[in-house]
Design a protein around this motif. Structure first.
Motif, mmCIF file in Angstrom:
data_model
loop_
_atom_site.group_PDB
_atom_site.id
_atom_site.type_symbol
_atom_site.label_atom_id
_atom_site.label_comp_id
_atom_site.label_asym_id
_atom_site.label_seq_id
_atom_site.Cartn_x
_atom_site.Cartn_y
_atom_site.Cartn_z
ATOM 1 N N SER A 17 0.034 15.211 -1.356
ATOM 2 C CA SER A 17 -0.397 16.327 -2.190
ATOM 3 C C SER A 17 0.197 17.596 -1.603
ATOM 4 N N LYS B 261 5.298 5.166 -2.338
ATOM 5 C CA LYS B 261 4.318 5.657 -3.314
ATOM 6 C C LYS B 261 4.043 7.133 -3.071
ATOM 7 N N THR B 262 3.499 7.782 -4.072
ATOM 8 C CA THR B 262 3.188 9.196 -3.886
ATOM 9 C C THR B 262 1.674 9.435 -3.947
ATOM 10 N N ASP B 263 0.920 8.359 -4.117
ATOM 11 C CA ASP B 263 -0.542 8.506 -4.287
ATOM 12 C C ASP B 263 -1.187 9.367 -3.198
ATOM 13 N N LYS C 86 5.026 15.683 -7.548
ATOM 14 C CA LYS C 86 5.086 14.609 -6.546
ATOM 15 C C LYS C 86 6.474 13.989 -6.557
ATOM 16 N N ASP D 293 0.828 -1.205 0.000
ATOM 17 C CA ASP D 293 0.000 0.000 0.000
ATOM 18 C C ASP D 293 0.862 1.255 0.000
ATOM 19 N N ASP E 207 6.383 1.572 -3.382
ATOM 20 C CA ASP E 207 6.251 1.479 -4.836
ATOM 21 C C ASP E 207 7.180 0.404 -5.402
#
Ligand code: BG6
Length: 474
Positions: free
Chosen positions: A346, A341-343, A353, A202, A205
């Motif tokens: 923000s 991850k960069t999801d 990102k 989760d 990456d």
């Protein structure tokens, strides 16, 4: 402390490993008072020399290699060191060895096989037949890597040696497991909630494990040309690092729990190699390799490997593990880079990102850092990446022990936790055998690269195709 009164016998006593790794490690342990006075080291070699001349050779090596060399310490240390001339391929020479060892009147025996793996069974059988293992104390066997040449040979070797010594008395060396920062992986991972909570698909990456060397094969062409990078580095060091990073939290950190978890990772490791399209498996050979001493002039042995693998488990579903290793490259460095991850990130007025990284630096510098984003000073919201960094090797009062010091001490203390169990070795060979089967003719897939470069371009393309790149770290 268990490590009292012991005879440590080294097969392959005139090889580089003994001169440049084992003896210096013993010397440091002796200097630090960590091995006791009643230890005897017997080195075996075919060359005609005596203990006095062997000690002189060792002295020269230590004076060059060891910054804290001290003449008085050396004199005391070298009195423990004996040279015994024998050809270990000759069965009739073992009785003499037994008599020599017996003369030292000590019942704890450790046999270190610093030899090619083909000799492991024969030596073990001779030790048993000639009663060198009939002792009141313990008899342990230490096997240098590689443990076998492929799955079949490893199984054969293991069948013999495990019957003779028993798994609890066998120490299969992977010296990377003795390195300070490899031993730190579990601590960094499990003792920090900020990492243990997000150590999964989760948040992560991809993971990159890199072990690059500047040196070429030097004078090891004879061995290396038969092994190649896949067998020499990936089967053991890189897979072990991957297993430590990817394993499930063991029930406890005693000997067997962690090994069991590592085995599960290795068994669930897959390399989806599509060789023709150079997709997930890259082999390279440095220019000039075929001219190296004892290397076949038409050799197709790989001196570089880069591969993408997956651990088939809930935790790691879809997360690529990229491995890279090679010789004659631009730098000597070993590191693990975990890219997050960069999801979920923000920035108020900015769509930029930049991923966070956790970097574990194994060598030459030892340390760990996380890369986070901050606002560039004076800008409104432009991201700036900074490293929150700990450099262990920068501490002038701290000097990491060499991997062999730590491992020798474990052997003397009978602690097999930092050694590879048979199931790990076997699973790693199974994986490598699969890869080898997929490319019986490497000549078609071997990319050349220039000495001192970062390896073949194809290894960069492999990540580019995935929208990623290899991280270079300071
Ligand atoms: C050994 C390999 O296991 O590891 C060598 O056989 C390699 O080819 C060496 O050079 C690298 O070890 P280190 O500790 O120098 O990174």
């Amino acid at each position: 402390m268990e490590n009292q009164k012991v005879i440590f016998t080294i097969f392959g006593g005139t090889g580089d490993l003994t001169y440049y790794k084992l003896i210096p490690a013993f010397y440091q342990l002796f200097l630090g008072g960590r091995i006791l006075d009643d230890m005897t080291i017997i080195v075996l070699g075919r060359k005609n020399k005596d203990s006095a001349s062997y000690r002189e050779e060792v002295k020269e090596v230590l004076m060059k290699k060891v910054s804290n060399y001290n003449e008085n310490v050396f004199v005391a240390f070298s009195s423990k060191l004996h040279y015994y001339e024998m050809n270990f391929e000759k069965a009739e020479e073992y009785e003499g060895l037994n008599t020599f060892i017996d003369s030292k009147d000590c019942h704890n025996r450790i046999f270190y096989y610093a030899t090619a793996p083909t000799f492991f069974p024969f030596i073990s059988e001779q030790l048993k037949d000639k009663k060198l293992l009939d002792v009141k104390g313990y008899a342990r066997a230490v096997f240098e890597k590689p443990f076998g040449y492929d799955l079949e040979s490893a199984e054969k070797i293991n069948a013999t040696v495990s019957k003779i010594f028993g798994e609890d008395h066998i120490f299969r060396i992977d010296h990377y497991l003795g390195k300070e920062m490899i031993q730190n992986i579990n601590t960094v991972r499990f003792s920090n909630q900020i990492f243990s909570a997000i150590w999964n698909k989760d948040s992560i990456d991809n993971i990159q494990i890199t072990v690059k060397e500047k040196d070429g094969v030097k004078d090891r062409g004879g061995y290396y040309d038969k092994a190649g990078a896949l067998r020499d580095m990936v089967q053991n060091h890189l897979i072990q690092i991957l297993a430590l990073v990817a394993m499930e939290p063991p029930k406890n950190f005693n000997n067997n729990s962690a090994k069991e978890e590592k085995v599960k990772v290795i068994q669930n490791l897959s390399i989806q190699s599509e060789l023709e399209s150079h997709t997930n498996l890259i082999f390279g050979q440095y220019e000039g390799y075929r001219d190296e001493v004892k290397v076949d002039p038409d050799s197709n042995t790989e001196t570089f490997v880069a591969m993408k693998c997956f651990v088939n488990s809930k935790r790691w579903e879809g997360v690529p593990f990229y491995l890279k290793t090679g010789k004659a490259l631009d730098e000597s460095i070993a590191k693990i880079v975990i890219e997050f991850k960069t999801d979920g990130s923000s920035t108020p007025t900015n769509t930029e990102k930049i991923p966070n990284l956790l970097v574990i630096k194994i060598q030459p510098e030892e340390g760990v850092y996380i890369r986070i984003n901050t606002k560039e000073p004076r800008s409104e919201s432009k991201l700036m990446s900074v490293n929150l960094s700990y450099c262990q090797s920068c501490d002038i009062f701290y000097k990491s022990p060499d991997a062999y010091e730590r491992l020798l001490l474990d052997i003397l203390n009978g602690d097999t936790a930092m050694f590879t169990g048979w199931e790990e070795v076997k699973s790693a060979w199974e994986l490598i055998s699969e890869v080898v089967k997929k490319c019986p003719d490497k000549s078609k897939y071997l990319d050349t690269y220039s000495k001192g470069s970062d390896g073949p371009i194809s290894s960069h393309d492999m990540l580019k195709r995935d929208g990623r790149h290899w991280w270079r770290v300071d």
